[in-house]
Design a protein around this motif. Structure first.
Motif, mmCIF file in Angstrom:
data_model
loop_
_atom_site.group_PDB
_atom_site.id
_atom_site.type_symbol
_atom_site.label_atom_id
_atom_site.label_comp_id
_atom_site.label_asym_id
_atom_site.label_seq_id
_atom_site.Cartn_x
_atom_site.Cartn_y
_atom_site.Cartn_z
ATOM 1 N N THR A 1 0.838 -1.198 0.000
ATOM 2 C CA THR A 1 0.000 0.000 0.000
ATOM 3 C C THR A 1 0.874 1.249 0.000
ATOM 4 O O THR A 1 2.086 1.181 0.165
ATOM 5 C CB THR A 1 -0.974 0.012 1.203
ATOM 6 N N GLY B 1 1.185 5.080 1.823
ATOM 7 C CA GLY B 1 0.736 5.906 2.933
ATOM 8 C C GLY B 1 0.935 7.369 2.635
ATOM 9 O O GLY B 1 1.057 7.775 1.478
ATOM 10 N N ASN C 1 -3.356 -3.891 -0.274
ATOM 11 C CA ASN C 1 -4.492 -3.033 0.045
ATOM 12 C C ASN C 1 -4.519 -1.859 -0.929
ATOM 13 O O ASN C 1 -3.896 -0.834 -0.678
ATOM 14 C CB ASN C 1 -4.390 -2.532 1.490
ATOM 15 N N SER D 1 -6.732 1.784 0.788
ATOM 16 C CA SER D 1 -6.356 2.770 1.795
ATOM 17 C C SER D 1 -4.882 2.605 2.166
ATOM 18 O O SER D 1 -4.200 1.730 1.653
ATOM 19 C CB SER D 1 -7.225 2.617 3.052
ATOM 20 N N ASP D 2 -4.439 3.463 3.096
ATOM 21 C CA ASP D 2 -3.036 3.474 3.493
ATOM 22 C C ASP D 2 -2.700 2.459 4.578
ATOM 23 O O ASP D 2 -1.597 2.443 5.089
ATOM 24 C CB ASP D 2 -2.637 4.874 3.955
ATOM 25 N N ARG D 3 -3.607 1.595 4.936
ATOM 26 C CA ARG D 3 -3.376 0.612 5.987
ATOM 27 C C ARG D 3 -2.580 -0.584 5.462
ATOM 28 O O ARG D 3 -2.835 -1.083 4.372
ATOM 29 C CB ARG D 3 -4.684 0.118 6.597
ATOM 30 N N TYR E 1 -1.759 -4.406 5.996
ATOM 31 C CA TYR E 1 -2.294 -5.605 6.654
ATOM 32 C C TYR E 1 -1.284 -6.734 6.515
ATOM 33 O O TYR E 1 -0.820 -7.031 5.415
ATOM 34 C CB TYR E 1 -3.625 -6.019 6.027
ATOM 35 N N CYS F 1 -2.965 -4.755 11.581
ATOM 36 C CA CYS F 1 -3.225 -3.579 10.753
ATOM 37 C C CYS F 1 -2.298 -2.477 11.246
ATOM 38 O O CYS F 1 -2.397 -2.035 12.382
ATOM 39 C CB CYS F 1 -4.684 -3.152 10.870
ATOM 40 N N LEU F 2 -1.381 -2.048 10.386
ATOM 41 C CA LEU F 2 -0.409 -1.021 10.744
ATOM 42 C C LEU F 2 -0.694 0.259 9.968
ATOM 43 O O LEU F 2 -1.218 0.222 8.853
ATOM 44 C CB LEU F 2 1.006 -1.499 10.419
ATOM 45 N N HIS F 3 -0.339 1.380 10.577
ATOM 46 C CA HIS F 3 -0.444 2.662 9.879
ATOM 47 C C HIS F 3 0.648 3.586 10.376
ATOM 48 O O HIS F 3 1.246 3.364 11.425
ATOM 49 C CB HIS F 3 -1.830 3.287 10.055
ATOM 50 N N GLU F 4 0.915 4.626 9.614
ATOM 51 C CA GLU F 4 1.910 5.604 10.009
ATOM 52 C C GLU F 4 1.420 6.340 11.255
ATOM 53 O O GLU F 4 0.214 6.488 11.462
ATOM 54 C CB GLU F 4 2.178 6.569 8.855
ATOM 55 N N PRO G 1 -7.924 6.576 8.122
ATOM 56 C CA PRO G 1 -7.423 6.056 6.843
ATOM 57 C C PRO G 1 -7.436 7.110 5.736
ATOM 58 O O PRO G 1 -8.306 7.963 5.687
ATOM 59 C CB PRO G 1 -8.396 4.930 6.495
#
Length: 142
Positions: A67, A69, A106, A109-111, A113, A123-126, A132
């Motif tokens: 993905t 971000g 993904n 979105s920016d997630r 997985y 589920c990771l994100h910045e 999202p």
């Protein structure tokens, strides 16, 4: 291979750009850039406004795009390790060699997985990305 930006709300081709080789998989895109991964491991960053090349970089062959971000794009290698590519300049910001079983692509979105070897899904994100960010669709014409 030619990239074509075609946004649903416009129903028209916004730009076309030849990227100089076969594209590995569907590009990652956000509001300002499109990341195109070629089969030889080359990574090209295009401007969403006009398709011009902003930078070129190289990641290892066989990386799967997960993905995009706000600050990084995320790729997974065949051994399960992760690579974070900085969107501002294409440099590799981090590599994590911990082997996850699967990174789940993904395109929405920016997630990020990931499925761990014990079956857990993460589920990771910045850090700054609490909500999202949804991505854009870009077509590949062969």
């Amino acid at each position: 291979t030619v990239m074509r930006a075609n946004y649903e709300r416009l129903q028209q081709i916004v730009w076309r750009e030849s990227v100089g080789g076969p594209v590995m998989e569907r590009p990652l895109a956000n509001d300002s850039i499109v990341l195109v991964q070629l089969t030889d491991g080359q990574l090209k960053c295009l401007n969403t406004e006009d398709g011009s090349v902003l930078w070129e970089s190289s990641i290892r062959e066989g990386q799967t795009a997960l993905t995009i971000g706000r600050q990084y794009a995320y790729y997974q290698n065949s051994g399960g390790g992760l690579t974070a590519v900085r969107l501002s300049d294409g440099h590799i910001a981090a590599r994590v060699d911990h082997a996850f079983a699967d990174g789940l692509r993904n395109p929405y979105s920016d997630r990020v997985y990931l499925r761990a070897r014990d079956g857990r899904i993460m589920c990771l994100h910045e850090i700054a990305a609490v909500a999202p960010q949804f991505t854009k669709a870009v077509e590949v014409m062969r």
